[in-house]
Design an enzyme around this catalytic site. Structure first.
Site, short mmCIF file in Angstrom:
data_model
loop_
_atom_site.label_atom_id
_atom_site.label_comp_id
_atom_site.label_asym_id
_atom_site.label_seq_id
_atom_site.Cartn_x
_atom_site.Cartn_y
_atom_site.Cartn_z
CB SER A 177 2.58 -5.12 5.40
OG SER A 177 3.81 -4.95 4.84
CB THR A 178 2.43 -5.04 0.63
OG1 THR A 178 3.54 -5.65 0.96
CG2 THR A 178 2.23 -4.74 -1.03
CG HIS A 203 5.15 -3.81 7.88
ND1 HIS A 203 4.74 -5.12 7.54
CD2 HIS A 203 5.26 -3.93 9.10
CE1 HIS A 203 4.51 -5.98 8.65
NE2 HIS A 203 4.83 -5.16 9.73
CG MET A 296 4.47 -11.10 1.74
SD MET A 296 5.70 -10.64 0.43
CE MET A 296 6.45 -12.40 0.20
CG ASP A 299 4.44 -8.16 12.03
OD1 ASP A 299 4.37 -8.51 13.38
OD2 ASP A 299 4.53 -6.92 11.86
#
Length: 353
Positions: A177-178, A203, A296, A299
């Site tokens: 993600s991030t 993401h 973050m 997930d």
């Protein structure tokens, strides 16, 4: 508790007003200024430097990407890109992420009033995530979602019922993600054309994944594609889940293919790493490798545990090399990670198996 100081840089006065209104409504955030372009922003920032910058990419006098590169070279600062959902905008935004931006929030081309209702939580959460990001990792080379009912991968498919026998064909499933766009670029550009088949969830909002895949495909020896329903999963190819759709690995006879499906967000994300990892546990079992990277939230943690239980080798990116050590940390807590390694060692681990 210290508030997060934010600077908004956008050439539209209306957008600056709306974004300011959204962010100022959260008590943890203080908007310390707005600017119509980066040169005005730099002048204001000399007087008070922000913790996070919310940045448009197409502006007069100095574009957002040039500004971003200047920031990362001289004064690394977390940046959230606020960009419109257009094909041109998606390509430009990918360049911004590569230059060091932390995440993307999409803004509408019209009906900004709807933004206040539909995307305000996305912006607030993205700013909060960016404030915790290790931007030095980015300068050296998802947005988080809106609160909602948190569903598990059960909403998309049931867990694996039995472990699969080991075969010679290997599958690598990656979730991030991030900070993941830069991390994935690091890994994929270091893999040769002959490498295991790879399936990826990053993401990212709708439309941006196509530009992301296209950019990586131009940089890498292996083939990088935004996944389409029924695409084959073969050595030398990496398939990236499209924004707004879940990606599932399945077996079709002796071959692996992907399903690209709609459905509710899982672990508050769509695509969800948990869904990809669970489907990989079901379809590939011990023939798979699962890798959870910077991001973050949690997930992917439960899905990686299912891969671990199915006999897969599972790796987590270590804290020192993560932009945000959230997803790997949660996977470690669940006992889902066989081994933590730095980003720099992941390409060799994929080839070694």
């Amino acid at each position: 508790m210290k508030s997060i100081k934010v600077m908004i840089v956008d050439d539209s006065a209306v957008v600056r007003q709306v974004l300011s209104q959204v962010l100022a409504a959260d008590p943890a955030i203080e908007v310390i200024g707005t600017a119509a372009d980066p040169l005005f922003a730099l002048d204001k920032m000399q007087r008070q430097w922000p913790d996070v910058i919310v940045l448009d990419v197409e502006m007069p006098r100095m574009d957002g990407i040039t500004f971003l590169r200047k920031l990362m070279a001289e004064h690394p600062t977390p940046v959230v890109i606020c960009s419109t959902l257009t094909e041109k905008g998606a390509t430009t935004t990918m360049q911004a992420l590569s230059a060091g931006a932390v995440s993307i929030v999409t803004k509408p081309q019209a009906s900004l009033s709807k933004f206040l209702v539909n995307a305000s939580d996305d912006l607030v959460n993205a700013v909060k995530a960016a404030a915790r990001a290790n931007v030095k990792r980015l300068s050296n080379k998802a947005a988080a979602p809106a609160p909602q009912a948190k569903l598990s991968a059960d909403a998309i498919l049931p867990p694996a019922s039995s472990a699969m026998a080991r075969t010679t064909e290997r599958i690598v499933a990656i979730g991030t993600s991030t900070g993941g766009t830069q991390a994935l670029e690091y890994i994929l550009t270091r893999l040769p054309r002959v490498c295991p088949a790879i399936v990826i969830v990053q993401h990212m909002p709708e439309r941006f994944t196509a530009a992301f895949a296209e950019r990586l495909n131009a940089l890498c020896e292996l083939e990088i594609l935004e996944a389409r329903n029924g695409d084959r999963v073969v050595p030398g190819r990496a398939l990236i889940a499209p924004g707004g759709r879940h990606l599932l690995l399945k077996r079709s006879g002796a071959q692996y293919v992907v399903d690209v499906v709609d459905g509710p967000p899982v672990s508050r994300h769509k695509p969800s790493v948990d869904v990809l990892f669970r489907s990989t546990a079901r379809a590939a079992g011990a023939n798979a490798m699962g890798i959870i990277m910077t991001g973050m939230g949690d997930d992917g943690a439960r899905g990686l545990r299912e891969m671990y239980d199915a006999g897969a080798l599972t790796l987590g990116q270590d804290e020192a090399s993560c932009v945000v050590y959230g997803m790997p940390k949660e996977a470690m807590k669940l006992g889902a990670v066989s081994k933590e390694i730095p980003l720099e060692q992941i390409p060799a681990a994929i080839l070694r198996g």
